[in-house]
Scaffold this motif. Structure first.
Motif, PDB file in Angstrom:
ATOM      1  N   ALA A 213     -14.476 -18.033  16.604  1.00 34.08           N
ATOM      2  CA  ALA A 213     -13.628 -16.935  16.148  1.00 34.08           C
ATOM      3  C   ALA A 213     -14.352 -15.601  16.279  1.00 34.08           C
ATOM      4  O   ALA A 213     -15.572 -15.548  16.458  1.00 34.08           O
ATOM      5  CB  ALA A 213     -13.207 -17.170  14.704  1.00 34.08           C
TER       6      ALA A 213
ATOM      7  N   VAL B 172      -6.718 -13.990   8.373  1.00 39.20           N
ATOM      8  CA  VAL B 172      -6.831 -14.707   9.652  1.00 39.20           C
ATOM      9  C   VAL B 172      -5.483 -14.600  10.350  1.00 39.20           C
ATOM     10  O   VAL B 172      -4.461 -15.037   9.817  1.00 39.20           O
ATOM     11  CB  VAL B 172      -7.216 -16.184   9.448  1.00 39.20           C
TER      12      VAL B 172
ATOM     13  N   PRO C 125      -8.954 -15.982  15.324  1.00 38.04           N
ATOM     14  CA  PRO C 125      -9.499 -17.336  15.560  1.00 38.04           C
ATOM     15  C   PRO C 125      -9.714 -17.655  17.041  1.00 38.04           C
ATOM     16  O   PRO C 125     -10.493 -18.549  17.368  1.00 38.04           O
ATOM     17  CB  PRO C 125      -8.444 -18.253  14.942  1.00 38.04           C
TER      18      PRO C 125
ATOM     19  N   ASP D  27     -12.542 -22.445  14.315  1.00 37.37           N
ATOM     20  CA  ASP D  27     -13.900 -22.097  13.900  1.00 37.37           C
ATOM     21  C   ASP D  27     -13.968 -22.120  12.371  1.00 37.37           C
ATOM     22  O   ASP D  27     -13.904 -21.085  11.701  1.00 37.37           O
ATOM     23  CB  ASP D  27     -14.271 -20.714  14.441  1.00 37.37           C
TER      24      ASP D  27
END
Length: 509
Positions: free
Chosen positions: A374, A388, A416, A423
């Motif tokens: 990532a 995220v 990511p 990750d």
């Protein structure tokens, strides 16, 4: 058939493709006749300790690809024939025979072959067994003992020479050796910070660039090359482009055949939503351990006005369920070019998710990318929440972070890059640094996408406060930015979710 007994997958050898998995006993019995299998092995077929499965699979060296689901073998054979026509030899020839006539089969197999030849054998299920010939109700069933004995006697009476052994002739050594080890881009991406380009267009440009310096790169499309931008490759390399038309299932099978025996690096593209109809073929690709690269364009809400029928909102869930899959979700032109290059050398089924609308370049052309790694694209020492996000929602998350900064709320944003493998270490480490607060945002349904991947990664962690934003129900038509707002995954929704997380945390204290 011409093949090397000691090297059954030699690229010069003939291929046997089966589209009816339940005919496996017939295939295995032929290999008993050649001496490759023992007759005793046939008796253990389908048992847990046997290598002979109910449907043929690549666990046996004489099987290139699993094509047990009815009808898929034809597409796979077309892919192999394409490789033979354009790469390994000059042209190919088809022969249609009565599959029940040994004379016709022998005649077809013994013809001089100076080019790839496809033998299409027409058969009737249960031929020669009066109670079962062309009758319903016999699929995958064994014959009763008395009927089986009668059929065995009839077959044995037709055998003229029971002591004859099969010795295959050697194949013609006329295919060039191929190495796919050094498939890579000749130079770094050529984008400038702030420049805008749709990841679907950047995909087409990257594919053409990869093909420019690697003559074994092949592209397929499902009648959408002007939408996926694979037309850029088509225009540059017309002899290495296969138009599969609006038959995405067949396109996946052709891709499998084209990539068989490591002869080509194959990319196949269509709209992300259309891969749902090809899921059986995708399953077979995973079972076959096939190395194919697929690109789904117009993912998520980005089709906008065209409505939910063309919105790929289930695609990550589909591909996450495949054991051999790698899922790339690039967010700009630089990362999409890196994804194409990485996919070319990554084993298994690779899926690249691209969007319709333009997005800004956020990475330097020299940025290094790896599968399962990532990128932290926005951070400070005072960060309070980790977000995220990928694709269009990454850009929304960055905009939300800039806006919240004016309110003295610091946010860390992670891209990511690959959804599978994820990750996990980077995400968990940075979530701990923001006091366990994490928010996932995705242009996908809640089920099976980025949010659930992160949840699965954190299931054994304690002290984390995870919230998710995703599309909660079947959407409607509208402009993409309007839809992001309506379904709660735009910058305003992200900012509001972060404020709520911090407010709840303060109240808890």
């Amino acid at each position: 058939m011409k093949y090397r007994p000691e090297d059954l997958r030699n690229f010069n050898s003939d291929r046997f493709i089966m589209s009816k998995g339940h005919a496996a006993p017939a295939l295995y019995s032929m290999w008993v006749e050649t001496g490759f299998l023992k007759e005793s092995e046939m008796l253990s077929m389908c048992q847990v300790d046997s290598t002979l499965e109910g449907h043929p699979s690549p666990k046996q060296q004489f099987v290139d690809l699993a094509t047990g689901s009815l009808g898929q073998g034809l597409g796979v054979a077309c892919g192999m024939a394409y490789t033979g026509k354009y790469f390994d030899k000059s042209s190919w020839h088809a022969i249609i025979v009565d599959g029940h006539s040994v004379e016709e089969l022998c005649k077809a197999l013994s013809q001089p072959r100076h080019q790839p030849t496809a033998i299409i054998a027409k058969t009737i299920k249960g031929k020669g067994i009066p109670a079962a010939e062309d009758k319903l109700g016999w699929h995958a069933k064994t014959l009763p003992k008395d009927m089986a004995e009668m059929v065995m006697k009839d077959l044995q009476s037709r055998i003229m020479n029971s002591s004859k052994h099969l010795y295959p002739p050697s194949p013609i050594e006329d295919s060039p050796p191929v190495s796919l080890r050094n498939i890579r881009m000749p130079s770094a991406p050529n984008y400038k910070a702030g420049e805008k380009i749709a990841t679907r267009k950047a995909y087409g440009m990257a594919l053409a660039k990869l093909g420019r310096y690697n003559e074994r790169v092949v592209a397929l499309d499902g009648d959408t090359n002007n939408l996926t931008y694979s037309e850029i490759f088509k225009n540059e390399h017309p002899n290495r482009f296969v138009e599969c038309y609006i038959a995405q299932q067949n396109m996946v099978s052709v891709a499998m055949g084209c990539a068989a025996r490591d002869r080509n690096v194959v990319f196949a593209s269509t709209l992300a939503s259309f891969f749902t109809r090809a899921y059986d073929q995708l399953r077979m690709a995973a079972i076959s351990e096939s190395n194919i690269n697929l690109c789904g364009s117009h993912c998520g809400l980005s089709t906008g006005e065209e409505g939910p029928t063309l919105m790929g909102l289930e695609d990550m869930a589909m591909f996450r369920a495949l054991p051999t899959a790698t899922i790339f979700y690039p967010s700009d032109g630089v990362s999409i070019e890196k994804a194409v290059e990485l996919a070319a050398t990554t084993k298994g089924v690779c899926y690249i998710r691209t969007s319709r609308q333009d997005s800004a370049i956020i990475y330097n052309s020299s940025e290094d990318f790896h599968v399962g790694q990532a990128k932290v694209v926005y951070q400070s020492k005072e960060d309070q929440v980790t977000v995220v996000a990928a694709g269009v929602t990454l850009h929304e998350a960055l905009a939300a972070a800039e806006h919240l900064k004016k309110e003295r709320i610091s946010v860390r944003v992670i891209d990511p890059f690959t959804i599978k493998p994820l990750d996990v270490k980077t995400i968990i480490d940075h979530t701990r640094a923001t006091r366990g607060r994490i928010l996932t945002v995705e242009d996908h349904y809640y089920e099976g996408g980025l949010g659930e991947a992160v949840c699965s990664a954190m299931v054994n962690e304690s002290g984390f406060n995870l919230h998710r934003l995703a599309v909660s129900h079947v959407p409607r038509s509208g402009k993409p930015q309007e839809l992001l707002k309506i379904y709660g995954i735009d910058r305003d929704a992200i900012a509001q979710a972060i404020r709520k997380m911090l407010s709840t945390s303060t109240n808890a204290k």
